[in-house]
Motif scaffolding. Structure first.
Motif, PDB file in Angstrom:
ATOM      1  N   GLU A  62      36.478-113.399 -28.062  1.00 22.33           N
ATOM      2  CA  GLU A  62      36.790-112.585 -26.899  1.00 22.33           C
ATOM      3  C   GLU A  62      35.794-111.460 -26.602  1.00 22.33           C
ATOM      4  N   SER A  63      35.844-110.942 -25.395  1.00 22.88           N
ATOM      5  CA  SER A  63      35.006-109.828 -24.952  1.00 22.88           C
ATOM      6  C   SER A  63      35.030-108.722 -25.995  1.00 22.88           C
ATOM      7  N   THR A  64      33.873-108.423 -26.554  1.00 28.51           N
ATOM      8  CA  THR A  64      33.778-107.525 -27.709  1.00 28.51           C
ATOM      9  C   THR A  64      32.836-106.376 -27.365  1.00 28.51           C
ATOM     10  N   SER A  73      40.474-102.011 -22.987  1.00 22.66           N
ATOM     11  CA  SER A  73      41.716-101.309 -23.290  1.00 22.66           C
ATOM     12  C   SER A  73      41.691-100.845 -24.745  1.00 22.66           C
ATOM     13  N   PRO A  74      42.660-100.015 -25.145  1.00 19.44           N
ATOM     14  CA  PRO A  74      42.724 -99.614 -26.560  1.00 19.44           C
ATOM     15  C   PRO A  74      42.958-100.781 -27.506  1.00 19.44           C
ATOM     16  N   GLY A  75      43.416-101.919 -26.986  1.00 24.79           N
ATOM     17  CA  GLY A  75      43.674-103.075 -27.828  1.00 24.79           C
ATOM     18  C   GLY A  75      42.528-104.059 -27.923  1.00 24.79           C
ATOM     19  N   CYS A  76      41.367-103.694 -27.380  1.00 22.04           N
ATOM     20  CA  CYS A  76      40.223-104.615 -27.388  1.00 22.04           C
ATOM     21  C   CYS A  76      39.356-104.430 -28.625  1.00 22.04           C
ATOM     22  N   CYS A  77      38.703-105.514 -29.017  1.00 16.94           N
ATOM     23  CA  CYS A  77      37.843-105.491 -30.203  1.00 16.94           C
ATOM     24  C   CYS A  77      36.461-104.943 -29.871  1.00 16.94           C
ATOM     25  N   GLY A  78      35.795-104.463 -30.897  1.00 17.79           N
ATOM     26  CA  GLY A  78      34.432-103.965 -30.763  1.00 17.79           C
ATOM     27  C   GLY A  78      33.591-104.418 -31.939  1.00 17.79           C
TER      28      GLY A  78
END
Length: 370
Positions: A62-64, A73-78
């Motif tokens: 997923e979009s990282t 969003s605060p729930g997204c990975c990095g």
């Protein structure tokens, strides 16, 4: 009753640089909104592990985000910290054990960042800092929507740092064990915001003409390619049309692809829209399929086709007619309603079962609804 197809094009392996996908069915990047401070969780291992077990030739993680404020969003990975590497390595190791390839989509949300989790929206627009959000950035100070967070225009000095940020994250992704990298230039996120005349109204070297609007993505792609091994594929995802009045069209996209292909791009992941809330989506289910065909023919580059591919006949037909090189199964993968194992039964192609020693295609009767 399943229809056994004569020519199982879907199950022809494809080699991109030195990376071989065992079949032409992949999973596009779809955000789970389950990250914690950018770090993937057990649910990511389970979800991406299931895709691998379902027999996909490849998965795009997923979009990282390349930095904390680049999350949707605060729930997204990095992937902005080396501390995250072991968590990703756990996922890639499991996927590889299932004879599946996995890449990662490097992204920055720009002015569409700091949005509420879909299941926990506390307000209509983006999250304010007092609500757990953050300051968002973009080509200009224009907001995505009037009730969203204020957007700060990036300075030229700040823009000069972004190619290295993407490249540093690409280096990190390689350490995580990802097989390929995709740069996200679609769906109204930061790099798409620079490409589109609807959002890029700058008057410096990063705005104005299409050549200027391409400047940032060309710099990002150049730096990312530099840190990648020569045998590792590089994908780029594009919104082929903005689908909004005054936005860029397929002609613009073909010009973009011709400009970035010589920089070492191997495949274009063809999508659309996302730049403005006022977009108009065509009232026909497969309108995006033609993007992949047009770009493949005009630019002599591999393409990925996406958009409501729900049957074996559809998926196999796209590959058979050379309209795209791979197909991406999104909703079908999420719902477990269409995947390579099901396609193998329809198409009469052997595919390993979940357990050793039995071929799934021969283990399930042809009349089975599975």
């Amino acid at each position: 009753m399943s229809k056994v197809l004569k020519d199982p094009h879907l199950f022809t392996p494809i080699k991109i640089r030195e990376c071989t996908f065992k079949n032409r069915m992949g999973v596009p990047p779809m955000v789970l909104f389950e990250g914690k401070e950018g770090v993937p969780q057990d649910i990511h291992l389970v979800q991406y592990g299931r895709y691998a077990l379902d027999g996909y030739g490849f998965i795009i993680y997923e979009s990282t985000a390349i930095e904390s404020i680049g999350r949707i969003s605060p729930g997204c990975c990095g992937i902005w910290s080396d501390d995250f590497i072991p968590k990703y390595k756990r996922i890639t190791d499991f996927v590889h054990q299932q004879d599946c390839k996995i890449g990662i989509q490097l992204a920055h949300a720009g002015r569409k960042g700091s949005s509420a989790l879909p299941s926990k929206a506390v307000r209509k627009g983006g999250l304010l800092p007092s609500e757990g959000g953050w300051e968002v950035v973009g080509p200009t100070s224009e907001k995505y929507q009037p009730d969203w967070s204020n957007t700060r225009e990036l300075t030229v000095a700040e823009l000069a740092q972004y190619p290295k940020k993407f490249a540093d994250c690409a280096t990190r992704a390689i350490k995580c064990g990802f097989d390929f990298i995709e740069v996200h230039c679609a769906h109204g996120y930061l790099l798409n915001q620079f490409l589109s005349p609807l959002t890029n109204k700058r008057t410096d070297g990063y705005g104005g003409s299409l050549d200027n609007r391409m400047k940032l993505i060309k710099e990002v792609i150049t730096e990312v390619r530099k840190v990648m091994p020569n045998n590792m594929p590089l994908f780029v995802r594009l919104s082929c049309e903005d689908l909004a009045k005054g936005g860029h069209t397929m002609k613009d996209t073909i010009d973009i692809v011709k400009a970035i292909k010589p920089l070492g791009v191997d495949l274009i992941n063809c999508s659309s829209a996302g730049i403005l809330p006022e977009q108009v989506i065509p009232d026909r289910p497969h309108f995006q399929w033609d993007y992949a065909k047009q770009i493949k023919e005009a630019c002599n580059i591999m393409t990925a086709c996406v958009g409501q591919i729900n049957t074996t006949e559809e998926a196999n037909g796209i590959i058979e007619k050379k309209e795209a090189d791979v197909v991406l199964i999104g909703r079908g993968a999420l719902r477990n309603s269409f995947n390579p194992r099901r396609a193998a039964v329809d198409i009469g192609a052997p595919i390993p079962a979940y357990f050793e020693g039995i071929s799934w295609a021969t283990a399930i009767p042809k009349h089975s609804k599975y």
